[in-house]
Design a protein around this motif. Structure first.
Motif, PDB file in Angstrom:
ATOM      1  N   LYS A  20     -32.313  55.958 -49.688  1.00 50.45           N
ATOM      2  CA  LYS A  20     -32.428  55.599 -48.273  1.00 50.45           C
ATOM      3  C   LYS A  20     -31.934  56.742 -47.384  1.00 50.45           C
ATOM      4  CE  LYS A  20     -31.200  51.804 -45.120  1.00 50.45           C
ATOM      5  NZ  LYS A  20     -30.418  50.544 -44.990  1.00 50.45           N
ATOM      6  N   LEU A  21     -30.866  57.410 -47.820  1.00 52.18           N
ATOM      7  CA  LEU A  21     -30.338  58.535 -47.052  1.00 52.18           C
ATOM      8  C   LEU A  21     -31.355  59.675 -46.996  1.00 52.18           C
ATOM      9  CD1 LEU A  21     -28.108  60.043 -45.557  1.00 52.18           C
ATOM     10  CD2 LEU A  21     -27.116  60.640 -47.778  1.00 52.18           C
ATOM     11  N   LYS A  22     -32.053  59.925 -48.092  1.00 48.01           N
ATOM     12  CA  LYS A  22     -33.050  60.988 -48.104  1.00 48.01           C
ATOM     13  C   LYS A  22     -34.153  60.718 -47.082  1.00 48.01           C
ATOM     14  CE  LYS A  22     -35.876  63.814 -51.182  1.00 48.01           C
ATOM     15  NZ  LYS A  22     -36.298  64.065 -52.582  1.00 48.01           N
ATOM     16  N   LEU A  23     -34.587  59.481 -47.025  1.00 48.00           N
ATOM     17  CA  LEU A  23     -35.618  59.112 -46.050  1.00 48.00           C
ATOM     18  C   LEU A  23     -35.113  59.300 -44.626  1.00 48.00           C
ATOM     19  CD1 LEU A  23     -37.064  55.886 -47.726  1.00 48.00           C
ATOM     20  CD2 LEU A  23     -38.161  58.144 -47.576  1.00 48.00           C
ATOM     21  N   LEU A  24     -33.852  58.921 -44.390  1.00 44.00           N
ATOM     22  CA  LEU A  24     -33.263  59.069 -43.054  1.00 44.00           C
ATOM     23  C   LEU A  24     -33.217  60.546 -42.650  1.00 44.00           C
ATOM     24  CD1 LEU A  24     -30.159  57.271 -41.645  1.00 44.00           C
ATOM     25  CD2 LEU A  24     -30.236  59.757 -41.588  1.00 44.00           C
ATOM     26  N   LEU A  25     -32.815  61.413 -43.578  1.00 46.93           N
ATOM     27  CA  LEU A  25     -32.710  62.838 -43.272  1.00 46.93           C
ATOM     28  C   LEU A  25     -34.083  63.456 -43.040  1.00 46.93           C
ATOM     29  CD1 LEU A  25     -29.963  63.874 -45.864  1.00 46.93           C
ATOM     30  CD2 LEU A  25     -29.672  63.402 -43.423  1.00 46.93           C
TER      31      LEU A  25
END
Length: 306
Positions: A20-25
């Motif tokens: 999820k963090l990768k998508l946010l970044l």
């Protein structure tokens, strides 16, 4: 000491949180790079986000760390607010105590260094602002030395005991057990700290043995202190400070004695370490090797029988 923005933060993630963090970044326009041991590494302006395979865990570093953690990572990924609430969530870290840690235990070359530092609420807050963290999370020798200097300049009670390879080998022959040797070293540091801060009620270290082993190793001055051991104790500011002091002394010893050995004294246990050990043994035999290496390691026998 004036308030200083946090520029380093790390916390464990689940695999789902990492994804999820990768998508946010990606949505925020971060630039991604391939880095060893990471699931991904991203950078934008002066802020870097690294998610490491082991854990996984995220390390946020640079200008804007505090804002990113508070306004993006915590509400959108972690689902909880922790930054700035250490004193509420972990009040014991801000109560008076000693922290003890060691460096060199798993390295073939070099000494075993055990260090300790005292914190109370004010000192823990100061160490927090300085960015004092577990030395294993600090990849730069310069940063280790800078933080160690800051710890010394804080003038908090502290002690460092360096057991040279020659002394280590002697003790290991007598004691015959690494945990007992560690307990002996930890006890020496606690004794020294008790001389400097006799009213300190508690000492904390990483869990390495039955606490009774350490209790038996303590001499008179340290027997009244409460001994605590816990896994991942390096998250405590006193233990983290001790880990930095120990690491600095260890890397400085390797640097200083490399010229004497005739080869660079490398860290860890690797093919390059074995090659260096083999060169030392070829030049001066096992006695020469014992001046620089821990001889009970399997590596020593491999080097001497090659």
């Amino acid at each position: 000491m004036s308030e200083k923005a946090i520029t380093l933060y790390n916390t464990p993630l689940t695999s789902e949180q990492a994804a999820k963090l990768k998508l946010l970044l990606q949505a925020d326009g971060y630039k991604f790079e391939t880095r060893p041991y990471t699931l991904f590494f991203a950078q934008k302006d002066k802020l870097t986000i690294a998610v490491y395979e082991k854990g996984p865990k995220v390390v946020v570093q640079g200008r804007g760390t505090e804002e990113f953690v508070q306004y993006r990572l915590e509400p959108e990924i972690l689902g909880e607010a922790k930054l700035g609430y250490d004193e509420v969530l972990k009040p014991e870290m801000f109560e008076p105590h000693f922290g003890i840690d060691e460096s060199g235990k798993g390295d073939f070359f070099g000494p075993l260094v055990i260090a300790g530092a005292y914190v109370d609420r004010d000192i823990a807050q100061q160490f927090k602002k300085l960015g004092i963290t577990d030395s294993k999370r600090i990849g730069s020798d310069k940063k280790i030395r800078d933080l160690a200097k800051a710890i010394r300049e804080s003038r908090t009670p502290q002690s460092v005991v360096t057991i040279s390879p020659e002394r280590y080998n002697e003790l290991y022959k007598k004691i015959g057990n690494l945990n007992r040797l560690l307990a002996w070293g930890h006890a020496r540091v606690i004794e020294n700290l008790c001389e400097l801060k006799p009213d300190c009620p508690r000492a904390l270290s990483d869990k390495f043995a039955d606490v009774r082993v350490l209790q038996r190793a303590l001499m008179e001055k340290g027997r009244a202190i409460t001994l605590d051991q816990q896994t991942k104790a390096e998250s405590d500011y006193a233990v983290a400070a001790a880990s930095i002091l120990a690491r600095e002394k260890f890397i400085d010893w390797l640097d200083a004695h490399g010229k004497e050995a005739g080869v660079p004294l490398l860290r860890g246990v690797s093919k390059a370490v074995k090659a260096a050990g083999r060169q030392i043994a070829q030049q001066g035999g096992s006695e020469s090797l014992a001046r620089f290496a821990k001889m009970h390691f399997k590596t020593a026998q491999e080097v001497l029988t090659d």
